[in-house]
Design a protein around this motif. Structure first.
Motif, PDB file in Angstrom:
ATOM      1  N   ALA A   3       0.836  -1.202   0.000  1.00 30.31           N
ATOM      2  CA  ALA A   3       0.000   0.000   0.000  1.00 30.31           C
ATOM      3  C   ALA A   3       0.865   1.243   0.000  1.00 30.31           C
ATOM      4  CB  ALA A   3      -0.914   0.007   1.216  1.00 30.31           C
ATOM      5  N   VAL A   4       0.246   2.354  -0.373  1.00 28.82           N
ATOM      6  CA  VAL A   4       0.880   3.670  -0.329  1.00 28.82           C
ATOM      7  C   VAL A   4       0.126   4.481   0.710  1.00 28.82           C
ATOM      8  CG1 VAL A   4       1.369   5.782  -1.617  1.00 28.82           C
ATOM      9  CG2 VAL A   4       1.543   3.563  -2.748  1.00 28.82           C
ATOM     10  N   GLU A   5       0.855   5.135   1.607  1.00 29.64           N
ATOM     11  CA  GLU A   5       0.235   5.966   2.624  1.00 29.64           C
ATOM     12  C   GLU A   5       0.679   7.407   2.429  1.00 29.64           C
ATOM     13  OE1 GLU A   5       0.898   4.447   6.530  1.00 29.64           O
ATOM     14  OE2 GLU A   5       0.259   2.436   5.977  1.00 29.64           O
ATOM     15  N   LEU A   6      -0.236   8.323   2.713  1.00 26.23           N
ATOM     16  CA  LEU A   6       0.098   9.744   2.624  1.00 26.23           C
ATOM     17  C   LEU A   6      -0.702  10.519   3.645  1.00 26.23           C
ATOM     18  CD1 LEU A   6      -2.351  11.532   1.133  1.00 26.23           C
ATOM     19  CD2 LEU A   6      -1.520  10.327  -0.847  1.00 26.23           C
ATOM     20  N   GLY A   7      -0.261  11.720   3.903  1.00 29.38           N
ATOM     21  CA  GLY A   7      -0.982  12.641   4.767  1.00 29.38           C
ATOM     22  C   GLY A   7      -1.511  13.777   3.915  1.00 29.38           C
ATOM     23  N   ALA A   8      -2.818  13.840   3.739  1.00 26.09           N
ATOM     24  CA  ALA A   8      -3.436  14.887   2.921  1.00 26.09           C
ATOM     25  C   ALA A   8      -3.641  16.133   3.774  1.00 26.09           C
ATOM     26  CB  ALA A   8      -4.763  14.401   2.355  1.00 26.09           C
ATOM     27  N   GLN A  18     -10.745  14.845  -1.724  1.00 24.09           N
ATOM     28  CA  GLN A  18     -11.580  14.224  -2.756  1.00 24.09           C
ATOM     29  C   GLN A  18     -10.735  13.781  -3.948  1.00 24.09           C
ATOM     30  OE1 GLN A  18     -14.898  13.363  -2.513  1.00 24.09           O
ATOM     31  NE2 GLN A  18     -14.264  12.184  -4.300  1.00 24.09           N
ATOM     32  N   TYR A  19      -9.730  14.590  -4.313  1.00 23.45           N
ATOM     33  CA  TYR A  19      -8.821  14.221  -5.403  1.00 23.45           C
ATOM     34  C   TYR A  19      -8.136  12.893  -5.100  1.00 23.45           C
ATOM     35  CZ  TYR A  19      -4.785  14.375  -8.510  1.00 23.45           C
ATOM     36  OH  TYR A  19      -3.822  14.061  -9.429  1.00 23.45           O
ATOM     37  N   TYR A  20      -7.617  12.764  -3.880  1.00 25.72           N
ATOM     38  CA  TYR A  20      -6.959  11.519  -3.497  1.00 25.72           C
ATOM     39  C   TYR A  20      -7.941  10.357  -3.459  1.00 25.72           C
ATOM     40  CZ  TYR A  20      -2.688  14.066  -2.314  1.00 25.72           C
ATOM     41  OH  TYR A  20      -1.562  14.821  -2.374  1.00 25.72           O
ATOM     42  N   LYS A  21      -9.157  10.589  -3.007  1.00 21.38           N
ATOM     43  CA  LYS A  21     -10.178   9.534  -3.025  1.00 21.38           C
ATOM     44  C   LYS A  21     -10.457   9.086  -4.450  1.00 21.38           C
ATOM     45  CE  LYS A  21     -12.627  10.518   1.254  1.00 21.38           C
ATOM     46  NZ  LYS A  21     -13.905  10.932   1.866  1.00 21.38           N
ATOM     47  N   ASP A  22     -10.504  10.028  -5.371  1.00 21.28           N
ATOM     48  CA  ASP A  22     -10.724   9.691  -6.783  1.00 21.28           C
ATOM     49  C   ASP A  22      -9.589   8.834  -7.348  1.00 21.28           C
ATOM     50  OD1 ASP A  22     -13.074  11.151  -6.646  1.00 21.28           O
ATOM     51  OD2 ASP A  22     -12.249  12.904  -7.686  1.00 21.28           O
ATOM     52  N   LEU A  23      -8.392   8.982  -6.790  1.00 22.02           N
ATOM     53  CA  LEU A  23      -7.243   8.188  -7.221  1.00 22.02           C
ATOM     54  C   LEU A  23      -7.221   6.800  -6.594  1.00 22.02           C
ATOM     55  CD1 LEU A  23      -4.365  10.840  -7.154  1.00 22.02           C
ATOM     56  CD2 LEU A  23      -5.586   9.942  -9.144  1.00 22.02           C
ATOM     57  N   GLY A  24      -8.075   6.564  -5.584  1.00 22.73           N
ATOM     58  CA  GLY A  24      -8.134   5.254  -4.951  1.00 22.73           C
ATOM     59  C   GLY A  24      -7.750   5.230  -3.486  1.00 22.73           C
ATOM     60  N   PHE A  25      -7.425   6.390  -2.917  1.00 27.01           N
ATOM     61  CA  PHE A  25      -7.068   6.451  -1.502  1.00 27.01           C
ATOM     62  C   PHE A  25      -8.321   6.469  -0.635  1.00 27.01           C
ATOM     63  CE2 PHE A  25      -3.167   7.909  -3.375  1.00 27.01           C
ATOM     64  CZ  PHE A  25      -2.184   7.492  -2.506  1.00 27.01           C
ATOM     65  N   ARG A  40      -4.649   5.968   2.686  1.00 21.83           N
ATOM     66  CA  ARG A  40      -3.949   4.763   2.228  1.00 21.83           C
ATOM     67  C   ARG A  40      -4.629   4.249   0.964  1.00 21.83           C
ATOM     68  NH1 ARG A  40      -1.262   0.512   5.404  1.00 21.83           N
ATOM     69  NH2 ARG A  40      -1.408  -1.416   4.242  1.00 21.83           N
ATOM     70  N   ALA A  41      -3.823   3.699   0.041  1.00 18.67           N
ATOM     71  CA  ALA A  41      -4.355   3.091  -1.185  1.00 18.67           C
ATOM     72  C   ALA A  41      -3.556   1.835  -1.489  1.00 18.67           C
ATOM     73  CB  ALA A  41      -4.260   4.055  -2.358  1.00 18.67           C
ATOM     74  N   PRO A  42      -4.210   0.811  -2.031  1.00 21.75           N
ATOM     75  CA  PRO A  42      -3.481  -0.408  -2.398  1.00 21.75           C
ATOM     76  C   PRO A  42      -2.499  -0.113  -3.538  1.00 21.75           C
ATOM     77  CG  PRO A  42      -5.785  -0.557  -3.071  1.00 21.75           C
ATOM     78  CD  PRO A  42      -5.632   0.718  -2.314  1.00 21.75           C
ATOM     79  N   LEU A  43      -1.329  -0.689  -3.450  1.00 20.73           N
ATOM     80  CA  LEU A  43      -0.284  -0.438  -4.434  1.00 20.73           C
ATOM     81  C   LEU A  43      -0.714  -0.722  -5.869  1.00 20.73           C
ATOM     82  CD1 LEU A  43       2.563   0.603  -4.679  1.00 20.73           C
ATOM     83  CD2 LEU A  43       3.373  -1.710  -4.374  1.00 20.73           C
ATOM     84  N   PRO A  44      -1.443  -1.804  -6.144  1.00 22.05           N
ATOM     85  CA  PRO A  44      -1.855  -2.038  -7.534  1.00 22.05           C
ATOM     86  C   PRO A  44      -2.706  -0.898  -8.116  1.00 22.05           C
ATOM     87  CG  PRO A  44      -2.102  -4.049  -6.271  1.00 22.05           C
ATOM     88  CD  PRO A  44      -1.791  -2.949  -5.287  1.00 22.05           C
ATOM     89  N   ALA A  45      -3.540  -0.273  -7.295  1.00 24.75           N
ATOM     90  CA  ALA A  45      -4.352   0.847  -7.782  1.00 24.75           C
ATOM     91  C   ALA A  45      -3.475   2.044  -8.131  1.00 24.75           C
ATOM     92  CB  ALA A  45      -5.392   1.239  -6.730  1.00 24.75           C
TER      93      ALA A  45
END
Length: 74
Positions: A3-8, A18-25, A40-45
């Motif tokens: 997974a990829v984690e970030l702090g928005a 919302q932008y990050y949610k649209d990307l899969g987070f 957080r988003a799964p790496l394959p996404a």
């Protein structure tokens, strides 16, 4: 990695979140802390968002990233 984690850091408009949610987070909590939402988003996404030529330049399967990071070469 799985997974990829970030702090928005969103200052109230929620457009960045919302932008990050649209990307899969997805948010990892229900609220922001100090103006930042952990996401957080799964790496394959996320890998699907990368340009194909960038992915082709990555190391081949079986490459030992830890050995490379620590300077241990055979």
């Amino acid at each position: 990695m799985s997974a990829v984690e970030l702090g928005a850091e969103d200052q109230g408009s929620c457009r960045l979140i919302q932008y990050y949610k649209d990307l899969g987070f997805e948010g990892t909590s229900d609220r922001t802390m100090f103006g930042e939402l952990s996401m957080r988003a799964p790496l394959p996404a996320i890998a699907l968002l990368a340009p194909r030529d960038w992915l082709q330049a990555l190391p081949v399967e079986g490459w030992n990233a830890w050995a490379w990071l620590w300077g241990i070469f055979n």
